[in-house]
Write a protein that holds these residues in place. Structure first.
Motif, PDB file in Angstrom:
ATOM      1  N   MET A 117       4.023  10.334  -8.855  1.00 33.05           N
ATOM      2  CA  MET A 117       4.515  10.060  -7.534  1.00 33.05           C
ATOM      3  C   MET A 117       3.577  10.576  -6.457  1.00 33.05           C
ATOM      4  SD  MET A 117       8.542   9.614  -7.416  1.00 33.05           S
ATOM      5  CE  MET A 117       8.642  10.295  -5.845  1.00 33.05           C
ATOM      6  N   ASP A 147       8.790  14.474   2.443  1.00 35.88           N
ATOM      7  CA  ASP A 147       8.496  13.753   1.203  1.00 35.88           C
ATOM      8  C   ASP A 147       9.738  13.607   0.329  1.00 35.88           C
ATOM      9  OD1 ASP A 147       5.803  13.427   1.806  1.00 35.88           O
ATOM     10  OD2 ASP A 147       5.244  15.328   0.886  1.00 35.88           O
ATOM     11  N   HIS A 148      10.720  14.462   0.536  1.00 32.93           N
ATOM     12  CA  HIS A 148      11.914  14.450  -0.303  1.00 32.93           C
ATOM     13  C   HIS A 148      13.020  13.548   0.259  1.00 32.93           C
ATOM     14  CE1 HIS A 148      10.155  17.651  -2.678  1.00 32.93           C
ATOM     15  NE2 HIS A 148       9.874  18.273  -1.561  1.00 32.93           N
ATOM     16  N   ILE A 149      12.781  12.989   1.452  1.00 30.84           N
ATOM     17  CA  ILE A 149      13.765  12.088   2.054  1.00 30.84           C
ATOM     18  C   ILE A 149      13.411  10.666   1.643  1.00 30.84           C
ATOM     19  CG2 ILE A 149      14.752  11.212   4.193  1.00 30.84           C
ATOM     20  CD1 ILE A 149      14.010  13.906   5.474  1.00 30.84           C
ATOM     21  N   VAL A 150      14.201  10.112   0.765  1.00 28.08           N
ATOM     22  CA  VAL A 150      13.955   8.769   0.256  1.00 28.08           C
ATOM     23  C   VAL A 150      15.244   7.961   0.372  1.00 28.08           C
ATOM     24  CG1 VAL A 150      13.249   7.414  -1.740  1.00 28.08           C
ATOM     25  CG2 VAL A 150      12.256   9.670  -1.365  1.00 28.08           C
ATOM     26  N   SER A 151      15.154   6.847   1.061  1.00 25.82           N
ATOM     27  CA  SER A 151      16.323   5.997   1.217  1.00 25.82           C
ATOM     28  C   SER A 151      16.258   4.862   0.204  1.00 25.82           C
ATOM     29  CB  SER A 151      16.379   5.421   2.635  1.00 25.82           C
ATOM     30  OG  SER A 151      17.504   4.594   2.765  1.00 25.82           O
ATOM     31  N   GLU A 152      17.383   4.569  -0.379  1.00 27.12           N
ATOM     32  CA  GLU A 152      17.471   3.488  -1.351  1.00 27.12           C
ATOM     33  C   GLU A 152      17.840   2.159  -0.689  1.00 27.12           C
ATOM     34  OE1 GLU A 152      16.680   3.861  -4.562  1.00 27.12           O
ATOM     35  OE2 GLU A 152      16.241   5.983  -4.226  1.00 27.12           O
ATOM     36  N   LYS A 168       1.178  13.855  -4.583  1.00 22.82           N
ATOM     37  CA  LYS A 168       1.354  15.214  -4.084  1.00 22.82           C
ATOM     38  C   LYS A 168       2.351  15.236  -2.931  1.00 22.82           C
ATOM     39  CE  LYS A 168      -1.361  18.978  -2.196  1.00 22.82           C
ATOM     40  NZ  LYS A 168      -2.698  19.401  -1.772  1.00 22.82           N
ATOM     41  N   LYS A 169       3.269  16.170  -2.970  1.00 22.44           N
ATOM     42  CA  LYS A 169       4.242  16.344  -1.898  1.00 22.44           C
ATOM     43  C   LYS A 169       3.759  17.479  -1.003  1.00 22.44           C
ATOM     44  CE  LYS A 169       8.142  14.509  -4.421  1.00 22.44           C
ATOM     45  NZ  LYS A 169       8.392  13.269  -3.759  1.00 22.44           N
ATOM     46  N   THR A 170       3.598  17.152   0.279  1.00 25.16           N
ATOM     47  CA  THR A 170       3.059  18.141   1.211  1.00 25.16           C
ATOM     48  C   THR A 170       4.003  18.471   2.358  1.00 25.16           C
ATOM     49  OG1 THR A 170       1.987  16.402   2.497  1.00 25.16           O
ATOM     50  CG2 THR A 170       0.688  17.417   0.730  1.00 25.16           C
ATOM     51  N   SER A 171       5.159  17.843   2.388  1.00 26.20           N
ATOM     52  CA  SER A 171       6.078  18.029   3.502  1.00 26.20           C
ATOM     53  C   SER A 171       7.515  17.903   3.005  1.00 26.20           C
ATOM     54  CB  SER A 171       5.813  16.952   4.558  1.00 26.20           C
ATOM     55  OG  SER A 171       6.869  16.861   5.480  1.00 26.20           O
ATOM     56  N   PRO A 172       8.449  18.599   3.647  1.00 28.34           N
ATOM     57  CA  PRO A 172       9.865  18.402   3.290  1.00 28.34           C
ATOM     58  C   PRO A 172      10.295  16.952   3.486  1.00 28.34           C
ATOM     59  CG  PRO A 172       9.613  20.345   4.680  1.00 28.34           C
ATOM     60  CD  PRO A 172       8.278  19.667   4.637  1.00 28.34           C
TER      61      PRO A 172
END
Length: 78
Positions: free
Chosen positions: A1, A9-14, A3-7
């Motif tokens: 997926m 990055d965890h917000i994902v809408s379906e 590299k995650k560098t920011s909070p």
């Protein structure tokens, strides 16, 4: 997926919310209008830059208040 560098990055809408289409259209209209004003903005900036400079004394006479010398101008901490 990746590299995650920011909070964020965890917000994902379906799903795509209906109001997002309206907001997206409004954003595109705003950006389009700003781009269309570019020539006018360039002319305004040129006029400002070609205008007279005001001295500190002239600004003071017009009511500008300067911060005390050698004092912090940062806002007070809460």
């Amino acid at each position: 997926m990746g590299k995650k560098t920011s909070p964020l990055d965890h917000i994902v809408s379906e799903t795509w919310e209906a109001e997002w289409s309206t907001e997206f259209t409004e954003l595109l209209c705003t950006l389009t209008r700003l781009v269309s004003l570019e020539a006018d903005q360039e002319a305004l900036l040129a006029a400002v830059l070609d205008g007279p400079l005001l001295s500190r004394d002239e600004l003071g006479e017009a009511g500008v208040v300067w911060p005390p010398a050698n004092k912090s101008v940062a806002p007070p901490k809460a």
